[in-house]
Scaffold this motif. Structure first.
Motif, short mmCIF file in Angstrom:
data_model
loop_
_atom_site.label_atom_id
_atom_site.label_comp_id
_atom_site.label_asym_id
_atom_site.label_seq_id
_atom_site.Cartn_x
_atom_site.Cartn_y
_atom_site.Cartn_z
N MET A 158 6.98 96.63 40.25
CA MET A 158 8.02 96.20 39.32
C MET A 158 7.43 95.42 38.15
O MET A 158 7.79 95.61 36.99
N VAL A 159 6.47 94.54 38.47
CA VAL A 159 5.84 93.71 37.45
C VAL A 159 5.02 94.56 36.48
O VAL A 159 4.93 94.25 35.29
N ALA A 160 4.43 95.65 36.99
CA ALA A 160 3.52 96.47 36.18
C ALA A 160 4.17 97.76 35.70
O ALA A 160 3.48 98.63 35.15
N ARG A 161 5.48 97.90 35.84
CA ARG A 161 6.08 99.23 35.68
C ARG A 161 6.00 99.81 34.27
O ARG A 161 6.10 101.02 34.10
N TYR A 162 5.78 98.97 33.26
CA TYR A 162 5.66 99.50 31.90
C TYR A 162 4.23 99.88 31.53
O TYR A 162 3.96 100.34 30.42
N MET A 163 3.28 99.72 32.45
CA MET A 163 1.87 100.02 32.17
C MET A 163 1.39 101.27 32.90
O MET A 163 0.20 101.53 32.95
N LEU A 164 2.30 102.06 33.46
CA LEU A 164 1.87 103.10 34.40
C LEU A 164 1.56 104.46 33.78
O LEU A 164 1.18 105.38 34.49
N SER A 165 1.69 104.59 32.46
CA SER A 165 1.34 105.86 31.81
C SER A 165 -0.16 105.95 31.59
O SER A 165 -0.79 104.99 31.16
N ASN A 166 -0.72 107.15 31.87
CA ASN A 166 -2.18 107.37 31.76
C ASN A 166 -2.93 106.27 32.52
O ASN A 166 -3.90 105.71 32.04
N ALA A 167 -2.44 105.98 33.73
CA ALA A 167 -2.95 104.81 34.44
C ALA A 167 -3.34 105.13 35.88
O ALA A 167 -2.65 105.89 36.57
N TYR A 168 -4.42 104.52 36.30
CA TYR A 168 -4.76 104.45 37.72
C TYR A 168 -3.99 103.30 38.34
O TYR A 168 -3.79 102.26 37.71
N VAL A 169 -3.57 103.48 39.59
CA VAL A 169 -3.04 102.36 40.38
C VAL A 169 -3.90 102.25 41.63
O VAL A 169 -4.10 103.23 42.36
N THR A 188 -3.24 116.19 35.65
CA THR A 188 -1.89 115.80 36.01
C THR A 188 -1.96 114.59 36.95
O THR A 188 -3.04 114.12 37.28
N SER A 189 -0.80 114.09 37.37
CA SER A 189 -0.78 112.97 38.31
C SER A 189 -1.35 113.40 39.65
O SER A 189 -1.12 114.53 40.09
N SER A 228 -4.32 106.19 43.02
CA SER A 228 -3.57 107.29 42.41
C SER A 228 -3.68 107.22 40.89
O SER A 228 -4.04 106.18 40.33
N TYR A 229 -3.37 108.35 40.25
CA TYR A 229 -3.37 108.42 38.79
C TYR A 229 -2.03 109.00 38.33
O TYR A 229 -1.52 109.95 38.94
N TRP A 230 -1.49 108.45 37.25
CA TRP A 230 -0.18 108.86 36.74
C TRP A 230 -0.29 109.21 35.26
O TRP A 230 -0.74 108.40 34.46
N ASN A 231 0.09 110.43 34.92
CA ASN A 231 -0.02 110.85 33.53
C ASN A 231 1.07 110.20 32.68
O ASN A 231 1.90 109.44 33.19
N GLU A 232 1.04 110.49 31.42
CA GLU A 232 1.95 109.78 30.49
C GLU A 232 3.41 109.99 30.85
O GLU A 232 4.20 109.04 30.95
N GLU A 233 3.78 111.23 31.08
CA GLU A 233 5.18 111.56 31.37
C GLU A 233 5.65 110.91 32.67
O GLU A 233 6.71 110.29 32.73
N VAL A 272 -2.75 116.48 45.25
CA VAL A 272 -3.70 115.75 46.08
C VAL A 272 -5.08 115.95 45.47
O VAL A 272 -5.39 117.03 44.95
N ARG A 273 -5.88 114.89 45.47
CA ARG A 273 -7.26 114.99 44.97
C ARG A 273 -8.18 114.56 46.11
O ARG A 273 -8.06 113.46 46.62
N GLU A 274 -9.06 115.45 46.48
CA GLU A 274 -9.84 115.23 47.70
C GLU A 274 -10.99 114.25 47.49
O GLU A 274 -11.68 114.30 46.47
#
Length: 298
Positions: A158-169, A188-189, A228-233, A272-274
């Motif tokens: 919730m605290v980081a939710r606006y930073m998740l585009s093109n982002a690793y978590v 892709t994600s 994990s990785y999340w693309n811009e969309e 999934v990324r192995e």
């Protein structure tokens, strides 16, 4: 995001961008998993697009990869780490040292090596101790999670939710031994996981490379790794879906990754990324820590 590259074009171009020097088509085939015929055809396409010249990536090729580049990293580091007691009474788990190095340092170093310089750490328990990281990593920015002790890790998302585009978590307590698993470019994600015949841990059911179920324990499945990785969309969608899930009854008890993989699954197509068993270790218990680093075995 407008996909300007086909998947195969991306595969070849990203390898050329990340490798130093010219690779033969046979080497490109081995690294990409594509046949020699496919590599030959894709290299012709990339040459015609002026993304490749004489087997090397051009400036235009680097520009074509820009929408797929990982731009930031979010570290979920607010929790208490109760299973690592007594060490975590005085030290947040990501700052525990293994063979003299803090656990989180390996992950941050891997990000920097991949050109990811925008780094956020969500902190809560013993928050001020994370300030010590600034001596080595002055680029770090901290995000404060004031409810870490009364909600699950979705409160950190919730605290980081606006930073998740093109982002690793990242779960911030993973001991990385192969920094190469942190990639600069993603089509892709995706979620890192280890192929398993059986596991009692959190795992994924995967169909055609896409995660279709998250569960605890299973046969012939993929054991989840907390990277994990999340693309811009998808990052934009997550900012809304995390908030919606969090505010529902029982929402604070959720794990953040259940938002895209369970509760709002129809909004996402996460691949999934192995990775391999020895690429990364999650130290869950004090016993496991002692087994890895004998200095704790006193």
């Amino acid at each position: 995001m407008n996909q300007t590259l086909t998947r195969k074009q991306f595969d070849i171009l990203s390898i050329l961008a990340e490798e130093k020097g010219t690779l033969s088509q046979r080497q490109l085939g081995e690294k990409s998993g594509h046949s020699l015929g496919t590599v030959n055809r894709v290299m012709q396409e990339l040459t015609e697009l002026q993304y490749v010249t004489e087997g090397e990536i051009t400036g235009a090729g680097i520009s074509a990869l820009e929408p797929y580049r990982a731009k930031r990293a979010i570290f979920i580091a607010a929790g208490f780490g109760s299973r690592l007691v007594p060490i975590t009474f005085n030290t947040p788990k990501p700052l525990v040292r293994v063979h003299g190095q803090r656990i989180i340092d390996g992950l941050i170093d891997a990000c920097l090596d991949a050109g990811i310089n925008e780094i956020y750490i969500v902190r809560g328990y013993l928050a001020e101790q994370f300030d010590q990281l600034l001596y080595k990593y002055p680029m770090i920015r901290f995000l404060e999670n004031p409810v870490y002790n009364e909600a699950n890790n979705i409160s950190s998302a919730m605290v980081a939710r606006y930073m998740l585009s093109n982002a690793y978590v990242f779960e911030a307590d993973l001991l990385i031994s192969n920094p190469q698993i942190i990639k600069k470019y993603h089509y892709t994600s995706d979620f890192l996981a280890i192929k398993k015949d059986r596991t009692d841990d959190w795992c994924f059911t995967v169909k055609d490379g896409v995660i279709v179920e998250e569960k605890v324990g299973g046969l012939d499945c993929w054991q989840m790794v907390g990277i994990s990785y999340w693309n811009e969309e998808d990052g934009h969608k997550l900012s809304d879906d995390i908030k919606m899930t969090y505010e529902q009854p029982g929402g604070k008890e959720r794990y953040w990754e259940q938002v895209p993989l369970v509760f709002c699954q129809k909004h996402y197509k996460v691949e999934v990324r192995e990775c391999r068993e020895n690429d990364i270790i999650e130290i869950d218990t004090f016993r496991e820590l002692k087994a890895i680093d004998k200095t704790y075995d006193v």
